[in-house]
Design an enzyme around this catalytic site. Structure first.
Site, mmCIF file in Angstrom:
data_model
loop_
_atom_site.group_PDB
_atom_site.id
_atom_site.type_symbol
_atom_site.label_atom_id
_atom_site.label_comp_id
_atom_site.label_asym_id
_atom_site.label_seq_id
_atom_site.Cartn_x
_atom_site.Cartn_y
_atom_site.Cartn_z
ATOM 1 N N ASP B 135 1.046 6.788 -8.314
ATOM 2 C CA ASP B 135 2.153 7.532 -7.724
ATOM 3 C C ASP B 135 2.144 8.933 -8.337
ATOM 4 O O ASP B 135 2.492 9.107 -9.502
ATOM 5 C CB ASP B 135 3.492 6.849 -8.011
ATOM 6 C CG ASP B 135 3.680 5.552 -7.224
ATOM 7 O OD1 ASP B 135 2.654 4.924 -6.878
ATOM 8 O OD2 ASP B 135 4.829 5.174 -6.966
ATOM 9 N N LYS B 198 6.059 9.247 -0.421
ATOM 10 C CA LYS B 198 7.177 8.597 -1.118
ATOM 11 C C LYS B 198 8.284 9.608 -1.295
ATOM 12 O O LYS B 198 8.025 10.772 -1.595
ATOM 13 C CB LYS B 198 6.643 8.074 -2.454
ATOM 14 C CG LYS B 198 7.675 7.525 -3.408
ATOM 15 C CD LYS B 198 6.982 6.910 -4.634
ATOM 16 C CE LYS B 198 7.978 6.664 -5.759
ATOM 17 N NZ LYS B 198 7.341 6.160 -6.990
ATOM 18 N N LYS B 234 7.075 5.115 1.311
ATOM 19 C CA LYS B 234 7.827 4.409 0.273
ATOM 20 C C LYS B 234 9.157 5.092 0.070
ATOM 21 O O LYS B 234 9.214 6.287 -0.220
ATOM 22 C CB LYS B 234 7.028 4.377 -1.035
ATOM 23 C CG LYS B 234 7.781 3.738 -2.199
ATOM 24 C CD LYS B 234 6.885 3.508 -3.400
ATOM 25 C CE LYS B 234 7.701 3.160 -4.645
ATOM 26 N NZ LYS B 234 6.864 3.002 -5.843
#
Lengths: 300, 298
Positions: B135, B198, B234
């Protein structure tokens, strides 16, 4: 046009602002999730107001609010809790007129009866607020044990307590049920069926005192709608029930047995009986505590 | 500075928020809700990103990830755990032979403010430690000052270091100020080779919301329609209740379709969502409202 909630007030040609009686959950006045209401009438059968008819989800939300507030309230110093409770007496005194009128209008009491009921309610709340920081010393104990331990027993809040208060005594009954619950640090979810407008006015007193949001939840509606959820909800730790023992109380006990919940059933006496000192009871505090015994080594 | 840019797709903020709000009004049948609870758990990145994290805390989290509740035996494992890079090896050890992936935040999480060489080095070491998913955070400052190419270059450079790992690109939408810029950031990240976009780090107040996530979903939908390539989304931060999560699933289904209702294309990043999902699970199983005391307080 006259004010439906207060027929005595001179309206002088203006449109009065009628109150929306909401429920008190998590320190906020809220409407029902389901949007249902119940028509309330005064003692003469005239329209008074619409009050919220709480749904099962409203009860769930109330329990969430009570659970959230529990740590903060039970963790406060007992003396401070007593100060917060005392503040309720101050606010009640300052709203005497409102409550006297309400009791006459809703419960059909005479002026003298209403005054007496209010006096008892204030004095009783005061009595319980005094017990906040004395209950542990009076009821706790140091226990003689045969081993080298200092052994003592202290009361702690049992948790989230549901209260189904008296249907006969709208103010004194409510206060007598609620005060012992919150005095020892529990948080309360109250389901009021009779005289709900008065209960909401009492919730406004709680809101105007220094109670943290969520210590007291007041739901209005029908007991039969919510009883099953009160009994079965796993996050309710104890139930204080007032009424005439019968099918309702039996069902409640059965549902509560699944989680071995503390259920205390109390007969709801005549309205006058609620004013007697015998309804001011230390054992009702006792029913809302969990006893903790600690063994502390000594002489080592 | 190169003059690279992606095509600007303006976002109608009023329409977007109205559309997002409509997803909160769906009536969902009890059986569907229960099915959705399973999906939500399977799409969850169980996260701990605190300065106070320890190896034992990460091990405990991994235990929870593979078996979310000791009391509710049928609850499936979550999709992944998300930790800081130093805990990747501990998490890999604890999750060996389980389907649970190990995700790690890298590139100077949460603000991305460091030398680019160091940020890349962090990715390299995190991959070496065994992370399955990376991430990364983008340089929001660069985007805010108009340097679009740098976002694409950064994402591409990181992807080059982790070709086999799932790369999730954190846009930190709360710092991008407008929906237009969120949309732009999503397109740049996709352009750079992101496998996932995300919403947030969870470290600033404004985290995932339905409208913000809807912008990302629309970006990946349009990318799919234009190129046929699948990019995941996400939603991280601020999703605490099962009810919210259901609303997200409705939005995913109605925006990008069933194909995205899968852990490989949609994830929830959350630390406290699991607790509420387990409460709802127990409620559905037992037919009465549950208590944290029954399913574990942690």
């Amino acid at each position: 046009m006259s004010d439906p909630q207060n027929p005595e007030s001179p309206s002088q040609g203006r449109q009065p602002v009628a109150k929306t009686y909401k429920m008190f959950v998590g320190g906020q006045f809220v409407r029902s999730e389901g949007g249902k209401v119940l028509r309330q009438e005064n003692s003469q059968g005239e329209f008074l107001a619409n009050t919220v008819r709480a749904s099962r989800k409203d009860l769930r939300d109330a329990v969430v609010g009570a659970r959230k507030a529990l740590g903060g309230w039970s963790g406060r110093g007992a003396f401070q809790r007593s100060q917060v409770m005392y503040r309720v007496c101050e606010v009640l005194e300052s709203r005497r007129e409102l409550f006297e009128q309400s009791l006459q209008r809703v419960a059909g009491m005479s002026r003298e009866q209403a005054q007496q009921e209010l006096d008892v309610a204030i004095d009783r709340w005061f009595w319980y607020s005094g017990w906040c920081d004395k209950f542990a010393q009076v009821s706790g104990s140091v226990n003689p044990v045969a081993t080298p331990f200092f052994n003592f027993t202290l009361p702690e809040a049992v948790g989230v307590v549901a209260l189904l208060p008296s249907a006969r005594s709208p103010l004194a009954g409510l206060v007598s049920g609620l005060a012992p619950i919150v005095a020892v640090g529990n948080t309360a979810v109250v389901v009021v069926e009779q005289a709900p407008t008065l209960a909401v006015e009492f919730a406004e007193v709680i809101a105007a005192s220094d109670f943290p949001g969520g210590v007291v939840q007041i739901l209005t509606g029908q007991r039969k709608d919510l009883l099953e959820t009160v009994g079965s909800h796993a996050d309710v730790d104890a139930i204080q029930w007032f009424g005439s023992p019968g099918q309702e109380s039996a069902n409640l006990e059965t549902l509560a047995s699944d989680r071995v919940k503390r259920v205390h059933l109390h007969r709801d006496p005549e309205p006058e009986a609620w004013l007697e000192d015998s309804m001011q009871r230390l054992d009702w505090i006792d029913q809302c505590v969990e006893w903790k015994t600690a063994w502390h080594p000594r002489g080592i | 500075m190169s003059s690279f840019s992606v095509s600007r797709v303006p976002v109608d903020a009023v329409g977007l928020e109205a559309r997002a709000k409509s997803f909160t009004k769906r009536s969902i049948k009890a059986a569907s809700k229960h099915q959705a609870l399973q999906w939500i758990i399977g799409m969850m990145d169980l996260t701990t990103l605190e300065g106070a994290d320890t190896e034992s805390k990460v091990r405990r989290l991994c235990q929870k990830a593979r078996r979310p509740s000791a009391e509710l035996a049928k609850v499936p494992p979550v999709a992944a755990v998300c930790v800081y890079p130093p805990f990747v090896s501990v998490a890999c050890e604890a999750l060996r032979d389980t389907p649970v992936q190990v995700a790690a935040v890298a590139t100077s999480f949460p603000n991305g403010q460091s030398f680019f060489s160091l940020r890349l080095e962090e990715v390299r070491q995190t991959v070496e430690a065994g992370a399955d998913e990376i991430d990364m955070v983008i340089s929001r400052g660069a985007l805010l000052s108009g340097d679009e190419a740098r976002i694409v270059d950064e994402v591409a450079a990181v992807k080059e270091l982790c070709p086999k790992q799932h790369l999730k690109v954190i846009l930190e939408t709360g710092e991008l100020e407008t929906y237009d810029r969120i949309r732009q950031a999503a397109q740049l990240a996709i352009e750079g080779g992101a496998d996932f976009v995300k919403t947030s780090t969870g470290k600033i107040g404004l985290a995932a919301t339905l409208p913000i996530t809807l912008v990302l979903l629309e970006a990946v939908r349009d990318h799919f329609l234009a190129t046929g390539k699948l990019v995941g989304v996400k939603a991280a931060g601020g999703i605490r209740t099962a009810k919210q999560a259901w609303q997200y699933l409705v939005m995913v289904k109605e925006t990008v379709g069933d194909r995205w209702l899968d852990p490989s294309l949609f994830r929830f990043g959350a630390s406290s969502l699991l607790q509420d999902v387990l409460l709802q699970w127990d409620r559905a199983a037992a037919g009465r409202y549950s208590s944290s005391n029954l399913i574990g307080l942690d």
